[in-house]
Design a protein around this motif. Structure first.
Motif, PDB file in Angstrom:
ATOM      1  N   ASN A  51      44.476 177.365 119.721  1.00 57.38           N
ATOM      2  CA  ASN A  51      43.928 176.174 119.086  1.00 57.38           C
ATOM      3  C   ASN A  51      43.576 175.198 120.208  1.00 57.38           C
ATOM      4  O   ASN A  51      44.468 174.768 120.936  1.00 57.38           O
ATOM      5  CB  ASN A  51      44.945 175.586 118.118  1.00 57.38           C
ATOM      6  N   ARG A  52      42.298 174.907 120.371  1.00 59.98           N
ATOM      7  CA  ARG A  52      41.841 174.078 121.464  1.00 59.98           C
ATOM      8  C   ARG A  52      42.214 172.621 121.251  1.00 59.98           C
ATOM      9  O   ARG A  52      42.433 172.160 120.125  1.00 59.98           O
ATOM     10  CB  ARG A  52      40.324 174.218 121.642  1.00 59.98           C
ATOM     11  N   ALA A  53      42.243 171.862 122.356  1.00 60.33           N
ATOM     12  CA  ALA A  53      42.709 170.479 122.304  1.00 60.33           C
ATOM     13  C   ALA A  53      41.709 169.536 121.650  1.00 60.33           C
ATOM     14  O   ALA A  53      42.064 168.729 120.801  1.00 60.33           O
ATOM     15  CB  ALA A  53      43.029 169.996 123.707  1.00 60.33           C
ATOM     16  N   PHE A  54      40.456 169.612 122.040  1.00 61.26           N
ATOM     17  CA  PHE A  54      39.448 168.672 121.575  1.00 61.26           C
ATOM     18  C   PHE A  54      38.471 169.412 120.674  1.00 61.26           C
ATOM     19  O   PHE A  54      37.882 170.398 121.057  1.00 61.26           O
ATOM     20  CB  PHE A  54      38.748 168.027 122.767  1.00 61.26           C
ATOM     21  N   GLY A  55      38.349 168.930 119.476  1.00 67.18           N
ATOM     22  CA  GLY A  55      37.505 169.623 118.508  1.00 67.18           C
ATOM     23  C   GLY A  55      38.294 170.566 117.633  1.00 67.18           C
ATOM     24  O   GLY A  55      37.897 170.861 116.513  1.00 67.18           O
ATOM     25  N   GLY A  56      39.427 171.032 118.134  1.00 60.95           N
ATOM     26  CA  GLY A  56      40.310 171.851 117.315  1.00 60.95           C
ATOM     27  C   GLY A  56      39.826 173.256 117.026  1.00 60.95           C
ATOM     28  O   GLY A  56      40.283 173.890 116.078  1.00 60.95           O
ATOM     29  N   ASP A  57      38.876 173.760 117.837  1.00 56.94           N
ATOM     30  CA  ASP A  57      38.417 175.130 117.612  1.00 56.94           C
ATOM     31  C   ASP A  57      39.591 176.102 117.715  1.00 56.94           C
ATOM     32  O   ASP A  57      40.471 175.954 118.556  1.00 56.94           O
ATOM     33  CB  ASP A  57      37.365 175.516 118.653  1.00 56.94           C
ATOM     34  N   THR A  58      39.557 177.097 116.846  1.00 53.98           N
ATOM     35  CA  THR A  58      40.621 178.090 116.809  1.00 53.98           C
ATOM     36  C   THR A  58      40.026 179.491 116.893  1.00 53.98           C
ATOM     37  O   THR A  58      39.028 179.782 116.228  1.00 53.98           O
ATOM     38  CB  THR A  58      41.439 177.946 115.519  1.00 53.98           C
ATOM     39  N   TYR A  59      40.667 180.337 117.700  1.00 51.54           N
ATOM     40  CA  TYR A  59      40.203 181.718 117.863  1.00 51.54           C
ATOM     41  C   TYR A  59      41.386 182.654 117.678  1.00 51.54           C
ATOM     42  O   TYR A  59      42.451 182.433 118.233  1.00 51.54           O
ATOM     43  CB  TYR A  59      39.604 181.916 119.254  1.00 51.54           C
ATOM     44  N   TYR A  60      41.159 183.700 116.893  1.00 50.18           N
ATOM     45  CA  TYR A  60      42.200 184.690 116.615  1.00 50.18           C
ATOM     46  C   TYR A  60      41.816 186.043 117.215  1.00 50.18           C
ATOM     47  O   TYR A  60      40.645 186.410 117.246  1.00 50.18           O
ATOM     48  CB  TYR A  60      42.380 184.873 115.109  1.00 50.18           C
ATOM     49  N   ALA A  61      42.833 186.783 117.608  1.00 49.47           N
ATOM     50  CA  ALA A  61      42.606 188.178 117.961  1.00 49.47           C
ATOM     51  C   ALA A  61      42.205 188.934 116.697  1.00 49.47           C
ATOM     52  O   ALA A  61      42.674 188.620 115.596  1.00 49.47           O
ATOM     53  CB  ALA A  61      43.871 188.788 118.553  1.00 49.47           C
ATOM     54  N   ASN A  62      41.353 189.924 116.852  1.00 51.24           N
ATOM     55  CA  ASN A  62      40.894 190.688 115.680  1.00 51.24           C
ATOM     56  C   ASN A  62      42.051 191.331 114.931  1.00 51.24           C
ATOM     57  O   ASN A  62      42.006 191.466 113.708  1.00 51.24           O
ATOM     58  CB  ASN A  62      39.893 191.756 116.117  1.00 51.24           C
ATOM     59  N   SER A  63      43.092 191.701 115.654  1.00 50.92           N
ATOM     60  CA  SER A  63      44.216 192.405 115.036  1.00 50.92           C
ATOM     61  C   SER A  63      45.014 191.532 114.072  1.00 50.92           C
ATOM     62  O   SER A  63      45.756 192.059 113.235  1.00 50.92           O
ATOM     63  CB  SER A  63      45.141 192.956 116.124  1.00 50.92           C
ATOM     64  N   VAL A  64      44.875 190.213 114.174  1.00 52.19           N
ATOM     65  CA  VAL A  64      45.662 189.324 113.302  1.00 52.19           C
ATOM     66  C   VAL A  64      44.780 188.460 112.398  1.00 52.19           C
ATOM     67  O   VAL A  64      45.297 187.756 111.531  1.00 52.19           O
ATOM     68  CB  VAL A  64      46.592 188.401 114.129  1.00 52.19           C
ATOM     69  N   LYS A  65      43.482 188.529 112.590  1.00 52.80           N
ATOM     70  CA  LYS A  65      42.567 187.689 111.815  1.00 52.80           C
ATOM     71  C   LYS A  65      42.734 187.971 110.322  1.00 52.80           C
ATOM     72  O   LYS A  65      42.774 189.123 109.896  1.00 52.80           O
ATOM     73  CB  LYS A  65      41.135 187.973 112.265  1.00 52.80           C
ATOM     74  N   GLY A  66      42.841 186.905 109.541  1.00 47.01           N
ATOM     75  CA  GLY A  66      43.019 187.034 108.099  1.00 47.01           C
ATOM     76  C   GLY A  66      44.471 187.155 107.661  1.00 47.01           C
ATOM     77  O   GLY A  66      44.773 187.050 106.473  1.00 47.01           O
ATOM     78  N   ARG A  67      45.370 187.368 108.624  1.00 50.62           N
ATOM     79  CA  ARG A  67      46.796 187.480 108.290  1.00 50.62           C
ATOM     80  C   ARG A  67      47.622 186.350 108.915  1.00 50.62           C
ATOM     81  O   ARG A  67      48.625 185.927 108.332  1.00 50.62           O
ATOM     82  CB  ARG A  67      47.347 188.827 108.788  1.00 50.62           C
ATOM     83  N   PHE A  68      47.221 185.896 110.089  1.00 54.07           N
ATOM     84  CA  PHE A  68      47.954 184.843 110.804  1.00 54.07           C
ATOM     85  C   PHE A  68      47.170 183.541 110.734  1.00 54.07           C
ATOM     86  O   PHE A  68      45.930 183.553 110.765  1.00 54.07           O
ATOM     87  CB  PHE A  68      48.148 185.218 112.275  1.00 54.07           C
ATOM     88  N   THR A  69      47.902 182.429 110.671  1.00 60.07           N
ATOM     89  CA  THR A  69      47.276 181.112 110.658  1.00 60.07           C
ATOM     90  C   THR A  69      48.040 180.174 111.588  1.00 60.07           C
ATOM     91  O   THR A  69      49.268 180.057 111.469  1.00 60.07           O
ATOM     92  CB  THR A  69      47.259 180.518 109.243  1.00 60.07           C
ATOM     93  N   VAL A  70      47.312 179.507 112.462  1.00 62.81           N
ATOM     94  CA  VAL A  70      47.929 178.540 113.370  1.00 62.81           C
ATOM     95  C   VAL A  70      47.653 177.134 112.852  1.00 62.81           C
ATOM     96  O   VAL A  70      46.584 176.872 112.279  1.00 62.81           O
ATOM     97  CB  VAL A  70      47.398 178.708 114.804  1.00 62.81           C
ATOM     98  N   SER A  71      48.622 176.243 113.044  1.00 62.57           N
ATOM     99  CA  SER A  71      48.435 174.855 112.626  1.00 62.57           C
ATOM    100  C   SER A  71      49.215 173.936 113.557  1.00 62.57           C
ATOM    101  O   SER A  71      50.220 174.342 114.138  1.00 62.57           O
ATOM    102  CB  SER A  71      48.908 174.667 111.184  1.00 62.57           C
ATOM    103  N   ARG A  72      48.719 172.709 113.672  1.00 59.63           N
ATOM    104  CA  ARG A  72      49.399 171.698 114.476  1.00 59.63           C
ATOM    105  C   ARG A  72      49.965 170.615 113.574  1.00 59.63           C
ATOM    106  O   ARG A  72      49.307 170.176 112.640  1.00 59.63           O
ATOM    107  CB  ARG A  72      48.430 171.012 115.433  1.00 59.63           C
ATOM    108  N   GLU A  73      51.176 170.197 113.901  1.00 58.55           N
ATOM    109  CA  GLU A  73      51.741 168.993 113.302  1.00 58.55           C
ATOM    110  C   GLU A  73      51.757 167.953 114.420  1.00 58.55           C
ATOM    111  O   GLU A  73      52.698 167.896 115.216  1.00 58.55           O
ATOM    112  CB  GLU A  73      53.149 169.256 112.781  1.00 58.55           C
ATOM    113  N   LYS A  74      50.723 167.131 114.470  1.00 55.27           N
ATOM    114  CA  LYS A  74      50.539 166.248 115.615  1.00 55.27           C
ATOM    115  C   LYS A  74      51.681 165.254 115.767  1.00 55.27           C
ATOM    116  O   LYS A  74      52.116 164.964 116.885  1.00 55.27           O
ATOM    117  CB  LYS A  74      49.203 165.517 115.476  1.00 55.27           C
ATOM    118  N   ALA A  75      52.179 164.734 114.659  1.00 56.99           N
ATOM    119  CA  ALA A  75      53.243 163.729 114.728  1.00 56.99           C
ATOM    120  C   ALA A  75      54.547 164.329 115.246  1.00 56.99           C
ATOM    121  O   ALA A  75      55.372 163.617 115.825  1.00 56.99           O
ATOM    122  CB  ALA A  75      53.464 163.104 113.359  1.00 56.99           C
TER     123      ALA A  75
END
Length: 129
Positions: A51-75
């Motif tokens: 998960n990139r810092a500015f803009g929040g772009d996210t990239y997944y490996a093909n092996s986990v795409k659709g099954r894994f989800t990354v999220s930030r809790e900024k606070a």
């Protein structure tokens, strides 16, 4: 000095779910790309998601795409990895990683482990068949 502390690993049956968390400290969380890598026994550490810092772009490996989800809790200075429909081949030690980015582009490969100089201690995930 950046510190990363993972939690949430464990043992789960195939098809189950686990949630990993990584708490960031020592600098400004929003300036850092946050990534997850994993390493299975006898294998090299491989990219899972970033998960990139500015803009929040996210990239997944093909092996986990659709099954894994990354999220930030900024606070809470925390990044989470929700892992669903787990498979035995997901068994590995999962590592949280961080790299400081520049606002107007950093020009590096965010999917390469050599791009990161801040690592957590790892969390074991074991998926039984």
């Amino acid at each position: 000095q950046v510190q990363l502390v993972e939690s949430g690993g464990g043992l789960v049956q195939a098809g189950g779910s686990l949630r990993l968390s990584c708490v960031f400290s020592g600098s400004t969380f929003g300036d850092y790309a946050m990534a997850w890598f994993r390493q299975a026994p006898g294998k090299e550490r491989e990219f899972v998601v970033v998960n990139r810092a500015f803009g929040g772009d996210t990239y997944y490996a093909n092996s986990v795409k659709g099954r894994f989800t990354v999220s930030r809790e900024k606070a809470k200075y925390t990044v989470n990895l929700q892992m669903n429909n787990l498979k035995p081949e997901d068994t590995a030690v999962y590592y949280c990683a961080a790299r400081r980015e520049q606002l107007f582009g950093s020009g590096y490969d965010a999917t390469s482990r050599i791009s990161y100089n801040n690592w957590g201690q790892g969390a074991q995930v074991t998926v039984s068949s």
